[in-house]
Design an enzyme around this catalytic site. Sequence first.
Site, PDB file in Angstrom:
ATOM      1  N   HIS A  73      42.417  27.746   0.932  1.00 55.11           N
ATOM      2  CA  HIS A  73      43.732  27.941   1.023  1.00 55.11           C
ATOM      3  C   HIS A  73      44.379  26.692   1.393  1.00 55.11           C
ATOM      4  O   HIS A  73      43.749  25.956   2.119  1.00 55.11           O
ATOM      5  CB  HIS A  73      44.082  28.832   2.402  1.00 55.11           C
ATOM      6  CG  HIS A  73      44.080  30.353   1.995  1.00 55.11           C
ATOM      7  ND1 HIS A  73      45.361  31.034   2.120  1.00 55.11           N
ATOM      8  CD2 HIS A  73      43.135  31.201   1.867  1.00 55.11           C
ATOM      9  CE1 HIS A  73      44.792  32.295   1.707  1.00 55.11           C
ATOM     10  NE2 HIS A  73      43.486  32.132   1.536  1.00 55.11           N
TER      11      HIS A  73
ATOM     12  N   LYS B 188      40.727  28.615  16.129  1.00 54.05           N
ATOM     13  CA  LYS B 188      39.817  27.469  16.382  1.00 54.05           C
ATOM     14  C   LYS B 188      38.182  27.883  16.886  1.00 54.05           C
ATOM     15  O   LYS B 188      37.411  27.100  17.005  1.00 54.05           O
ATOM     16  CB  LYS B 188      40.184  26.691  17.291  1.00 54.05           C
ATOM     17  CG  LYS B 188      41.457  25.919  16.815  1.00 54.05           C
ATOM     18  CD  LYS B 188      41.047  24.855  15.676  1.00 54.05           C
ATOM     19  CE  LYS B 188      42.066  24.274  14.957  1.00 54.05           C
ATOM     20  NZ  LYS B 188      41.743  23.847  13.754  1.00 54.05           N
TER      21      LYS B 188
END
Length: 391
Positions: free
Chosen positions: A72, A297
Amino acid sequence: MRTQVGIIGAGPAGLLLSHLLTLRGIDSLVVEDRSRSYCEARQRAGLLEDGTVKLLREADLAQRLDAEGLEHGGIYLQFAGERHHLDFRDLTGGRTVTIYAQTEIVKDLIARRLADGGALEFEVADTAVAGLDTDRPVLSYTAAGGERREVACDAIAGCDGFHGISRPAIPAGLLRVWDRAYPYAWLGITAEVPPSTDELIYDRHPEGFALHTMRTPQVSRLYLQVRPDERIEEWPDDRIWAAFQRRLALPGWELKEGPIFDRAITPMRSFVSSPMRYGRLFLAGDAAHIVPPTGAKGLNLAMADVTVLADALEALLRGDSRPADGYSDACLGRVWRATHFSWWMTTMLHVAPDADPMTEELQLSQLRYVTSSRAAATSLAENYTGYPPLR
Ligand code: APR
Ligand code: PHB
Protein backbone atom coordinates in the site's frame (compact mmCIF):
# COMPACT_ATOMS: atom_id res chain seq x y z
CA MET A 1 19.18 -29.65 29.87
CA ARG A 2 21.08 -26.82 28.25
CA THR A 3 20.50 -24.17 25.58
CA GLN A 4 22.17 -20.88 24.84
CA VAL A 5 19.03 -18.72 24.81
CA GLY A 6 15.77 -19.75 26.48
CA ILE A 7 12.84 -18.00 24.80
CA ILE A 8 9.44 -17.72 26.45
CA GLY A 9 6.56 -17.26 24.01
CA ALA A 10 5.97 -18.29 20.38
CA GLY A 11 4.46 -15.03 19.18
CA PRO A 12 6.16 -13.02 16.43
CA ALA A 13 8.85 -11.76 18.87
CA GLY A 14 9.93 -15.14 20.26
CA LEU A 15 9.76 -16.97 16.93
CA LEU A 16 11.65 -14.33 14.96
CA LEU A 17 14.30 -14.10 17.69
CA SER A 18 14.93 -17.86 17.60
CA HIS A 19 15.29 -17.68 13.80
CA LEU A 20 17.68 -14.68 13.93
CA LEU A 21 19.76 -16.52 16.54
CA THR A 22 19.96 -19.62 14.33
CA LEU A 23 21.28 -17.42 11.50
CA ARG A 24 24.03 -16.38 13.94
CA GLY A 25 24.82 -19.98 14.91
CA ILE A 26 23.24 -19.65 18.38
CA ASP A 27 20.89 -22.34 19.64
CA SER A 28 17.69 -21.61 21.50
CA LEU A 29 14.61 -23.27 22.91
CA VAL A 30 11.17 -21.67 22.54
CA VAL A 31 8.48 -22.63 25.06
CA GLU A 32 4.86 -21.65 24.49
CA ASP A 33 1.91 -22.37 26.75
CA ARG A 34 -0.71 -22.47 23.98
CA SER A 35 -1.08 -25.04 21.20
CA ARG A 36 0.39 -24.57 17.74
CA SER A 37 -3.07 -24.31 16.17
CA TYR A 38 -4.13 -21.67 18.73
CA CYS A 39 -1.03 -19.54 17.96
CA GLU A 40 -1.64 -19.90 14.23
CA ALA A 41 -5.29 -18.86 14.44
CA ARG A 42 -5.10 -15.90 16.87
CA GLN A 43 -6.35 -12.84 14.93
CA ARG A 44 -4.20 -9.76 15.36
CA ALA A 45 -3.20 -6.76 13.24
CA GLY A 46 -1.56 -7.19 9.88
CA LEU A 47 0.32 -4.15 8.65
CA LEU A 48 4.08 -4.19 8.14
CA GLU A 49 6.27 -1.12 7.98
CA ASP A 50 8.69 -0.69 5.10
CA GLY A 51 11.62 -1.61 7.37
CA THR A 52 9.88 -4.71 8.76
CA VAL A 53 9.37 -6.07 5.24
CA LYS A 54 13.05 -5.47 4.45
CA LEU A 55 14.03 -7.17 7.71
CA LEU A 56 11.98 -10.26 6.87
CA ARG A 57 13.52 -10.35 3.38
CA GLU A 58 17.04 -10.10 4.80
CA ALA A 59 16.21 -12.96 7.19
CA ASP A 60 15.02 -15.07 4.22
CA LEU A 61 11.47 -15.20 5.61
CA ALA A 62 9.60 -13.31 2.90
CA GLN A 63 8.74 -15.88 0.20
CA ARG A 64 5.01 -15.97 0.99
CA LEU A 65 4.96 -12.33 2.15
CA ASP A 66 6.34 -11.27 -1.25
CA ALA A 67 3.85 -13.46 -3.12
CA GLU A 68 0.71 -12.70 -1.07
CA GLY A 69 1.33 -9.42 0.79
CA LEU A 70 -0.61 -6.38 -0.42
CA GLU A 71 1.63 -3.35 -0.84
CA HIS A 72 0.00 0.00 0.00
CA GLY A 73 1.32 3.41 -1.00
CA GLY A 74 -1.03 5.46 1.16
CA ILE A 75 -4.18 5.66 3.29
CA TYR A 76 -7.44 7.56 3.31
CA LEU A 77 -8.43 9.82 6.19
CA GLN A 78 -12.17 10.42 6.40
CA PHE A 79 -13.93 13.03 8.54
CA ALA A 80 -16.74 15.58 8.27
CA GLY A 81 -18.16 13.77 5.24
CA GLU A 82 -14.92 14.00 3.21
CA ARG A 83 -12.36 11.35 2.29
CA HIS A 84 -8.77 12.48 1.70
CA HIS A 85 -5.90 10.43 0.29
CA LEU A 86 -2.37 10.61 1.73
CA ASP A 87 0.23 9.44 -0.80
CA PHE A 88 3.06 7.88 1.24
CA ARG A 89 5.26 7.13 -1.78
CA ASP A 90 5.24 10.79 -2.75
CA LEU A 91 5.56 12.11 0.83
CA THR A 92 8.37 9.81 1.97
CA GLY A 93 10.41 9.30 -1.17
CA GLY A 94 9.01 5.88 -2.00
CA ARG A 95 8.19 4.20 1.30
CA THR A 96 5.19 1.87 1.48
CA VAL A 97 3.51 -0.49 3.96
CA THR A 98 2.35 -4.06 3.38
CA ILE A 99 -0.79 -5.83 4.52
CA TYR A 100 0.14 -9.34 5.61
CA ALA A 101 -1.64 -10.77 8.64
CA GLN A 102 0.26 -11.48 11.85
CA THR A 103 -1.27 -14.99 11.79
CA GLU A 104 0.45 -15.62 8.45
CA ILE A 105 3.78 -14.39 9.82
CA VAL A 106 3.40 -16.72 12.80
CA LYS A 107 2.58 -19.66 10.48
CA ASP A 108 5.62 -18.88 8.30
CA LEU A 109 7.91 -18.58 11.33
CA ILE A 110 6.71 -21.81 12.97
CA ALA A 111 7.08 -23.73 9.69
CA ARG A 112 10.59 -22.35 9.21
CA ARG A 113 11.68 -23.10 12.79
CA LEU A 114 10.49 -26.69 12.46
CA ALA A 115 12.05 -27.11 8.99
CA ASP A 116 15.38 -25.89 10.41
CA GLY A 117 15.15 -28.35 13.31
CA GLY A 118 14.56 -25.58 15.86
CA ALA A 119 13.54 -26.58 19.40
CA LEU A 120 9.96 -25.39 19.85
CA GLU A 121 7.63 -26.75 22.55
CA PHE A 122 3.93 -25.98 22.63
CA GLU A 123 1.42 -26.54 25.44
CA VAL A 124 3.92 -26.19 28.25
CA ALA A 125 2.71 -25.15 31.73
CA ASP A 126 4.06 -23.32 34.79
CA THR A 127 6.92 -21.57 33.01
CA ALA A 128 9.32 -20.04 35.56
CA VAL A 129 12.70 -18.30 35.56
CA ALA A 130 15.46 -18.25 38.21
CA GLY A 131 19.04 -17.04 38.62
CA LEU A 132 18.46 -13.98 36.45
CA ASP A 133 21.25 -12.05 38.16
CA THR A 134 23.77 -14.85 37.48
CA ASP A 135 25.56 -15.95 34.27
CA ARG A 136 23.53 -19.17 34.16
CA PRO A 137 19.81 -18.33 34.42
CA VAL A 138 17.42 -21.28 34.48
CA LEU A 139 14.20 -21.64 32.52
CA SER A 140 11.84 -24.29 33.91
CA TYR A 141 8.50 -25.56 32.68
CA THR A 142 6.24 -28.58 32.61
CA ALA A 143 6.34 -30.14 29.15
CA ALA A 144 3.19 -31.21 27.29
CA GLY A 145 3.83 -34.82 28.38
CA GLY A 146 3.77 -33.79 32.07
CA GLU A 147 7.47 -33.95 33.01
CA ARG A 148 9.11 -30.97 34.71
CA ARG A 149 12.21 -29.64 32.91
CA GLU A 150 14.99 -27.29 33.96
CA VAL A 151 17.08 -25.70 31.23
CA ALA A 152 20.34 -23.91 31.99
CA CYS A 153 20.75 -20.91 29.66
CA ASP A 154 23.24 -18.14 28.95
CA ALA A 155 20.33 -15.70 28.63
CA ILE A 156 16.53 -15.75 28.68
CA ALA A 157 14.28 -13.74 26.37
CA GLY A 158 10.86 -12.84 27.76
CA CYS A 159 8.72 -12.72 24.60
CA ASP A 160 5.58 -13.82 26.43
CA GLY A 161 3.32 -10.87 25.73
CA PHE A 162 1.58 -8.49 28.09
CA HIS A 163 0.21 -11.20 30.44
CA GLY A 164 3.37 -13.33 30.58
CA ILE A 165 5.57 -14.24 33.54
CA SER A 166 8.77 -12.50 32.44
CA ARG A 167 8.05 -8.88 33.33
CA PRO A 168 6.67 -9.81 36.80
CA ALA A 169 9.88 -11.84 37.40
CA ILE A 170 11.85 -8.58 37.60
CA PRO A 171 12.16 -7.55 41.29
CA ALA A 172 9.58 -4.99 42.33
CA GLY A 173 10.94 -1.46 42.40
CA LEU A 174 13.41 -1.93 39.53
CA LEU A 175 10.87 -1.29 36.77
CA ARG A 176 9.28 2.01 35.92
CA VAL A 177 5.90 1.68 34.26
CA TRP A 178 3.74 4.12 32.27
CA ASP A 179 0.18 2.97 31.69
CA ARG A 180 -2.90 4.51 30.10
CA ALA A 181 -6.21 2.81 29.37
CA TYR A 182 -8.48 4.40 26.73
CA PRO A 183 -12.23 4.79 27.27
CA TYR A 184 -13.02 2.78 24.11
CA ALA A 185 -12.30 -0.58 22.47
CA TRP A 186 -12.21 -1.99 18.93
CA LEU A 187 -14.70 -4.49 17.63
CA GLY A 188 -12.80 -6.23 14.82
CA ILE A 189 -14.38 -8.42 12.15
CA THR A 190 -13.08 -10.47 9.25
CA ALA A 191 -15.55 -10.94 6.41
CA GLU A 192 -15.71 -12.99 3.23
CA VAL A 193 -16.11 -10.06 0.85
CA PRO A 194 -13.65 -8.24 -1.43
CA PRO A 195 -12.46 -4.95 0.13
CA SER A 196 -14.56 -1.96 -0.92
CA THR A 197 -11.44 0.23 -1.05
CA ASP A 198 -7.97 0.14 -2.61
CA GLU A 199 -6.28 1.64 0.48
CA LEU A 200 -7.12 1.58 4.20
CA ILE A 201 -9.76 4.07 5.36
CA TYR A 202 -9.31 5.65 8.81
CA ASP A 203 -12.58 7.36 9.63
CA ARG A 204 -13.56 9.82 12.35
CA HIS A 205 -17.34 9.92 12.69
CA PRO A 206 -19.47 11.59 15.42
CA GLU A 207 -20.62 8.08 16.39
CA GLY A 208 -17.03 6.88 16.74
CA PHE A 209 -14.04 5.63 14.81
CA ALA A 210 -14.16 3.08 11.98
CA LEU A 211 -11.36 1.45 9.96
CA HIS A 212 -11.66 -0.46 6.71
CA THR A 213 -8.64 -2.67 6.13
CA MET A 214 -8.20 -6.00 4.36
CA ARG A 215 -6.51 -9.37 4.41
CA THR A 216 -6.59 -10.57 0.78
CA PRO A 217 -8.32 -9.46 -2.44
CA GLN A 218 -11.25 -11.64 -1.28
CA VAL A 219 -11.28 -10.92 2.46
CA SER A 220 -12.04 -7.64 4.25
CA ARG A 221 -11.17 -6.71 7.81
CA LEU A 222 -12.95 -3.86 9.57
CA TYR A 223 -12.84 -2.26 13.02
CA LEU A 224 -15.45 -0.26 14.88
CA GLN A 225 -15.02 1.87 18.00
CA VAL A 226 -17.22 0.46 20.80
CA ARG A 227 -17.40 0.90 24.57
CA PRO A 228 -14.76 -1.10 26.48
CA ASP A 229 -17.45 -2.88 28.55
CA GLU A 230 -19.46 -3.96 25.49
CA ARG A 231 -20.15 -7.67 24.96
CA ILE A 232 -19.71 -9.22 21.52
CA GLU A 233 -23.13 -10.94 21.91
CA GLU A 234 -24.72 -7.49 21.71
CA TRP A 235 -23.41 -7.16 18.14
CA PRO A 236 -25.25 -9.39 15.65
CA ASP A 237 -24.13 -9.11 12.01
CA ASP A 238 -26.82 -6.67 10.93
CA ARG A 239 -25.99 -4.26 13.76
CA ILE A 240 -22.27 -4.41 12.85
CA TRP A 241 -22.86 -3.75 9.14
CA ALA A 242 -25.38 -0.98 9.85
CA ALA A 243 -22.80 0.80 12.02
CA PHE A 244 -20.11 0.50 9.31
CA GLN A 245 -22.59 1.71 6.66
CA ARG A 246 -23.41 4.84 8.71
CA ARG A 247 -19.84 5.67 9.75
CA LEU A 248 -18.07 5.00 6.44
CA ALA A 249 -20.84 6.40 4.19
CA LEU A 250 -19.76 8.67 1.35
CA PRO A 251 -21.87 9.77 -1.65
CA GLY A 252 -21.08 7.62 -4.70
CA TRP A 253 -19.18 4.97 -2.67
CA GLU A 254 -20.55 1.60 -1.64
CA LEU A 255 -19.50 -0.62 1.26
CA LYS A 256 -19.94 -4.26 0.24
CA GLU A 257 -21.12 -6.66 2.97
CA GLY A 258 -20.41 -10.37 3.34
CA PRO A 259 -20.45 -13.25 5.82
CA ILE A 260 -18.50 -12.44 9.01
CA PHE A 261 -16.30 -15.34 10.09
CA ASP A 262 -14.31 -13.82 12.93
CA ARG A 263 -15.20 -11.19 15.51
CA ALA A 264 -13.67 -9.98 18.77
CA ILE A 265 -13.53 -6.91 21.02
CA THR A 266 -10.05 -5.69 22.00
CA PRO A 267 -9.38 -3.14 24.76
CA MET A 268 -6.94 -0.32 24.01
CA ARG A 269 -4.03 0.82 26.14
CA SER A 270 -0.63 2.44 26.01
CA PHE A 271 1.92 0.77 28.30
CA VAL A 272 5.70 1.05 28.54
CA SER A 273 7.96 -0.56 31.14
CA SER A 274 11.63 0.27 31.52
CA PRO A 275 14.30 -1.00 31.52
CA MET A 276 13.64 -3.91 29.14
CA ARG A 277 16.31 -5.96 30.90
CA TYR A 278 17.16 -7.38 34.30
CA GLY A 279 20.49 -9.25 34.51
CA ARG A 280 20.31 -12.04 31.92
CA LEU A 281 16.56 -11.60 31.29
CA PHE A 282 15.66 -9.48 28.24
CA LEU A 283 12.06 -8.43 27.53
CA ALA A 284 10.87 -7.96 23.95
CA GLY A 285 7.58 -7.07 22.24
CA ASP A 286 4.29 -6.91 24.14
CA ALA A 287 6.03 -8.19 27.30
CA ALA A 288 7.59 -4.73 27.59
CA HIS A 289 5.19 -2.38 25.80
CA ILE A 290 1.67 -2.15 24.37
CA VAL A 291 0.31 0.42 21.93
CA PRO A 292 -3.30 0.97 20.86
CA PRO A 293 -3.81 -0.57 17.39
CA THR A 294 -4.44 2.71 15.53
CA GLY A 295 -1.40 2.87 13.26
CA ALA A 296 -0.54 -0.82 13.68
CA LYS A 297 2.77 -0.41 15.48
CA GLY A 298 2.66 -3.40 17.92
CA LEU A 299 3.94 -6.11 15.59
CA ASN A 300 6.55 -3.81 14.02
CA LEU A 301 7.91 -2.82 17.44
CA ALA A 302 8.13 -6.47 18.52
CA MET A 303 10.16 -7.31 15.42
CA ALA A 304 12.42 -4.28 15.83
CA ASP A 305 13.13 -5.27 19.47
CA VAL A 306 14.27 -8.78 18.63
CA THR A 307 16.44 -7.56 15.76
CA VAL A 308 18.39 -5.46 18.26
CA LEU A 309 18.29 -8.29 20.79
CA ALA A 310 19.72 -10.90 18.41
CA ASP A 311 22.82 -8.73 17.88
CA ALA A 312 23.09 -7.93 21.60
CA LEU A 313 22.90 -11.61 22.56
CA GLU A 314 25.43 -12.62 19.91
CA ALA A 315 27.89 -10.09 21.37
CA LEU A 316 27.09 -11.10 24.95
CA LEU A 317 27.81 -14.76 24.23
CA ARG A 318 31.15 -13.70 22.70
CA GLY A 319 31.98 -11.87 25.95
CA ASP A 320 31.13 -8.32 24.86
CA SER A 321 28.34 -7.06 27.13
CA ARG A 322 28.14 -3.51 25.75
CA PRO A 323 25.34 -4.07 23.18
CA ALA A 324 23.34 -5.93 25.86
CA ASP A 325 23.86 -2.98 28.19
CA GLY A 326 22.54 -0.67 25.47
CA TYR A 327 19.61 -2.92 24.47
CA SER A 328 16.92 -1.23 26.50
CA ASP A 329 17.82 2.32 25.46
CA ALA A 330 18.23 1.28 21.82
CA CYS A 331 14.67 -0.10 21.79
CA LEU A 332 12.94 2.47 23.97
CA GLY A 333 13.67 5.40 21.65
CA ARG A 334 11.62 3.74 18.94
CA VAL A 335 9.06 2.45 21.44
CA TRP A 336 8.32 5.95 22.73
CA ARG A 337 8.07 7.37 19.20
CA ALA A 338 5.54 4.67 18.28
CA THR A 339 3.77 5.14 21.62
CA HIS A 340 3.35 8.82 20.85
CA PHE A 341 2.26 8.23 17.25
CA SER A 342 -0.31 5.56 18.23
CA TRP A 343 -1.69 7.79 21.00
CA TRP A 344 -1.86 10.74 18.58
CA MET A 345 -3.65 8.78 15.83
CA THR A 346 -6.00 7.27 18.43
CA THR A 347 -6.97 10.55 20.10
CA MET A 348 -7.36 12.33 16.75
CA LEU A 349 -9.79 9.73 15.39
CA HIS A 350 -11.85 8.40 18.33
CA VAL A 351 -14.78 9.99 20.12
CA ALA A 352 -14.28 9.84 23.90
CA PRO A 353 -17.47 9.40 25.98
CA ASP A 354 -16.79 12.71 27.77
CA ALA A 355 -15.72 14.63 24.63
CA ASP A 356 -17.05 18.18 24.51
CA PRO A 357 -17.67 20.30 21.38
CA MET A 358 -14.25 21.92 21.80
CA THR A 359 -12.51 18.53 21.61
CA GLU A 360 -14.42 17.74 18.42
CA GLU A 361 -13.31 20.99 16.76
CA LEU A 362 -9.71 20.39 17.83
CA GLN A 363 -9.77 16.92 16.26
CA LEU A 364 -11.29 18.24 13.04
CA SER A 365 -8.76 21.06 12.87
CA GLN A 366 -5.91 18.54 13.27
CA LEU A 367 -7.40 16.34 10.53
CA ARG A 368 -7.78 19.31 8.17
CA TYR A 369 -4.16 20.28 8.86
CA VAL A 370 -2.84 16.77 8.16
CA THR A 371 -4.81 16.59 4.90
CA SER A 372 -3.92 20.08 3.66
CA SER A 373 -0.35 20.78 4.79
CA ARG A 374 2.41 18.83 3.10
CA ALA A 375 4.58 19.19 6.21
CA ALA A 376 1.89 17.73 8.48
CA ALA A 377 1.08 14.93 6.01
CA THR A 378 4.77 14.09 5.72
CA SER A 379 5.04 13.75 9.49
CA LEU A 380 2.14 11.28 9.56
CA ALA A 381 3.52 9.36 6.55
CA GLU A 382 7.02 9.14 8.04
CA ASN A 383 5.69 7.71 11.30
CA TYR A 384 3.17 5.41 9.64
CA THR A 385 5.58 3.81 7.18
CA GLY A 386 8.09 3.38 9.98
CA TYR A 387 11.52 4.35 11.05
CA PRO A 388 14.84 3.35 9.51
CA PRO A 389 15.81 -0.26 10.30
CA LEU A 390 17.94 -0.45 13.41
CA ARG A 391 20.71 -2.33 11.64
N1 APR B 1 4.74 -19.42 29.11
C1 APR B 1 4.89 -19.65 27.79
N2 APR B 1 4.33 -18.87 26.83
C2 APR B 1 3.60 -17.83 27.24
C3 APR B 1 3.40 -17.53 28.60
C4 APR B 1 4.02 -18.38 29.56
N3 APR B 1 3.88 -18.16 30.88
N4 APR B 1 2.62 -16.42 28.70
C5 APR B 1 2.33 -16.05 27.45
N5 APR B 1 2.90 -16.88 26.56
C6 APR B 1 2.83 -16.82 25.09
C7 APR B 1 1.47 -16.44 24.53
O1 APR B 1 0.60 -17.54 24.45
C8 APR B 1 1.85 -15.91 23.16
O2 APR B 1 1.86 -16.93 22.19
O3 APR B 1 3.69 -15.80 24.65
C9 APR B 1 3.27 -15.38 23.34
C10 APR B 1 3.34 -13.88 23.23
O4 APR B 1 3.04 -13.52 21.91
P1 APR B 1 2.30 -12.14 21.52
O5 APR B 1 1.25 -11.83 22.52
O6 APR B 1 1.91 -12.27 20.09
O7 APR B 1 3.44 -11.03 21.71
P2 APR B 1 4.70 -10.62 20.81
O8 APR B 1 5.38 -11.82 20.25
O9 APR B 1 5.45 -9.66 21.64
O10 APR B 1 4.08 -9.90 19.56
C11 APR B 1 3.53 -8.62 19.64
O11 APR B 1 1.33 -9.26 19.15
O12 APR B 1 -0.32 -8.56 20.62
C12 APR B 1 0.23 -8.41 19.36
O13 APR B 1 -0.27 -6.23 18.71
C13 APR B 1 0.71 -7.04 19.24
O14 APR B 1 1.28 -7.26 17.06
C14 APR B 1 1.82 -7.23 18.35
C15 APR B 1 2.41 -8.53 18.65
C1 PHB C 1 -5.20 -4.49 10.27
O1 PHB C 1 -5.12 -4.72 9.05
O2 PHB C 1 -5.59 -5.37 11.07
C2 PHB C 1 -4.87 -3.14 10.79
C3 PHB C 1 -4.38 -2.18 9.90
C4 PHB C 1 -4.09 -0.91 10.36
C5 PHB C 1 -4.30 -0.59 11.69
C6 PHB C 1 -4.76 -1.56 12.57
C7 PHB C 1 -5.05 -2.83 12.11
O3 PHB C 1 -4.05 0.66 12.12
